[in-house]
Design a protein around this motif. Structure first.
Motif, short mmCIF file in Angstrom:
data_model
loop_
_atom_site.label_atom_id
_atom_site.label_comp_id
_atom_site.label_asym_id
_atom_site.label_seq_id
_atom_site.Cartn_x
_atom_site.Cartn_y
_atom_site.Cartn_z
N LYS A 1 59.12 -37.22 -37.53
CA LYS A 1 59.45 -38.24 -38.52
C LYS A 1 58.20 -38.82 -39.17
N ASP A 2 57.20 -39.18 -38.35
CA ASP A 2 56.00 -39.82 -38.90
C ASP A 2 55.15 -38.85 -39.71
N GLN A 3 55.40 -37.55 -39.58
CA GLN A 3 54.70 -36.55 -40.38
C GLN A 3 55.39 -36.32 -41.72
N LEU A 4 56.72 -36.29 -41.71
CA LEU A 4 57.48 -35.89 -42.89
C LEU A 4 57.94 -37.04 -43.78
N HIS A 5 58.37 -38.14 -43.19
CA HIS A 5 58.97 -39.21 -43.99
C HIS A 5 58.03 -39.77 -45.06
N PRO A 6 56.76 -40.07 -44.73
CA PRO A 6 55.87 -40.60 -45.78
C PRO A 6 55.68 -39.62 -46.94
N LEU A 7 55.58 -38.32 -46.62
CA LEU A 7 55.40 -37.31 -47.66
C LEU A 7 56.64 -37.20 -48.55
N MET A 8 57.81 -37.22 -47.91
CA MET A 8 59.06 -37.08 -48.67
C MET A 8 59.34 -38.32 -49.51
N SER A 9 58.99 -39.48 -48.99
CA SER A 9 59.18 -40.72 -49.75
C SER A 9 58.29 -40.74 -50.98
N GLU A 10 57.04 -40.30 -50.81
CA GLU A 10 56.11 -40.25 -51.94
C GLU A 10 56.58 -39.23 -52.97
N LEU A 11 57.18 -38.13 -52.51
CA LEU A 11 57.73 -37.13 -53.43
C LEU A 11 58.81 -37.75 -54.31
N LEU A 12 59.74 -38.47 -53.68
CA LEU A 12 60.83 -39.09 -54.45
C LEU A 12 60.29 -40.11 -55.45
N LEU A 13 59.31 -40.89 -55.03
CA LEU A 13 58.69 -41.86 -55.93
C LEU A 13 58.06 -41.17 -57.14
N SER A 14 57.39 -40.06 -56.89
CA SER A 14 56.73 -39.35 -57.99
C SER A 14 57.75 -38.71 -58.93
N ILE A 15 58.87 -38.26 -58.39
CA ILE A 15 59.94 -37.72 -59.24
C ILE A 15 60.49 -38.82 -60.14
#
Length: 222
Positions: A154-168
């Motif tokens: 979770k701590d590896q993936l969630h920050p990356l995925m959240s930033e992806l959605l923000l950038s979209i």
């Protein structure tokens, strides 16, 4: 006599409570207050008492504080999980519980752009900002590469995925195929315990979702 007892100060902790236990209890109290505050912020936004940008800033800050509090092992052990904590302390804050479980402001989840973002988009010479598109593209590749490198926690993936959605969202608020699936995966990862990891099957499904969303994202730009 009764009035004298009422004026007597009641200690919050007994003499056998250690400093570590007191700190844990105080942190749990902070989490309780945070949940109540978050619920009020959600209601204020629904009543149009807060702008989208104000709401997003406040909720992101509260969610970050919530995660920081639970980084402490002693606090996490006493906290258990969100539903247990809610029932134990009889918290009536359904809006806050939903927002914490989803792990993002509703504006981010549904791609609701702030007034500033909308104005910037309208004033630009191109339909989509080249910089924003480049950031979103880079974030898609980063998350997909992370999965290929066996990032599963979770701590590896969630920050990356959240930033992806923000950038979209910075590129466009328009919906596209597989965007909702991406949101659902972010929520699923957010609900995982820190020690949990995605199974190999889940990782493959997530990678497929990302690849499909990436292709449809570019279709949106055409």
């Amino acid at each position: 006599m009764a009035s004298h007892k009422l004026l007597h100060e009641v200690p919050l902790f007994d003499h056998f409570t250690t400093a570590r236990q007191r700190e844990t209890s105080e942190t749990l109290a902070e989490i309780y207050s945070l949940v109540v505050v978050l619920d009020q912020v959600e209601k204020a936004y629904l009543r149009d008492c807060l702008s989208g940008s104000e709401y997003t800033t406040i909720v992101n800050k509260l969610l970050a504080q919530y995660k920081t509090y639970l980084d402490n092992d002693d606090v996490q052990k006493e906290f258990g999980d969100l539903r247990t904590f809610k029932e134990k302390y009889n918290i009536s804050a359904s809006n806050a519980i939903t927002r914490i479980e989803r792990g993002m402001p509703v504006t981010v989840e549904h791609g609701i752009r702030s007034e500033q973002d909308t104005s910037a988009s309208l004033s630009g010479s191109a339909q989509f900002s080249g910089k924003a598109v480049a950031e979103a593209t880079g974030n898609f590749i980063t998350v997909m590469d992370a999965l290929k490198l066996n990032y599963r926690a979770k701590d590896q993936l969630h920050p990356l995925m959240s930033e992806l959605l923000l950038s979209i969202n910075r590129v466009s608020s328009q919906d596209f195929e597989h965007r909702q699936s991406l949101v659902d995966w972010i929520v699923k990862v957010n609900k995982m315990r820190v020690a949990e990891k995605l199974t190999e099957d889940d990782a493959r499904e997530l990678l497929f979702c990302l690849e499909s969303a990436y292709k449809n994202f570019y279709t949106l730009l055409e």
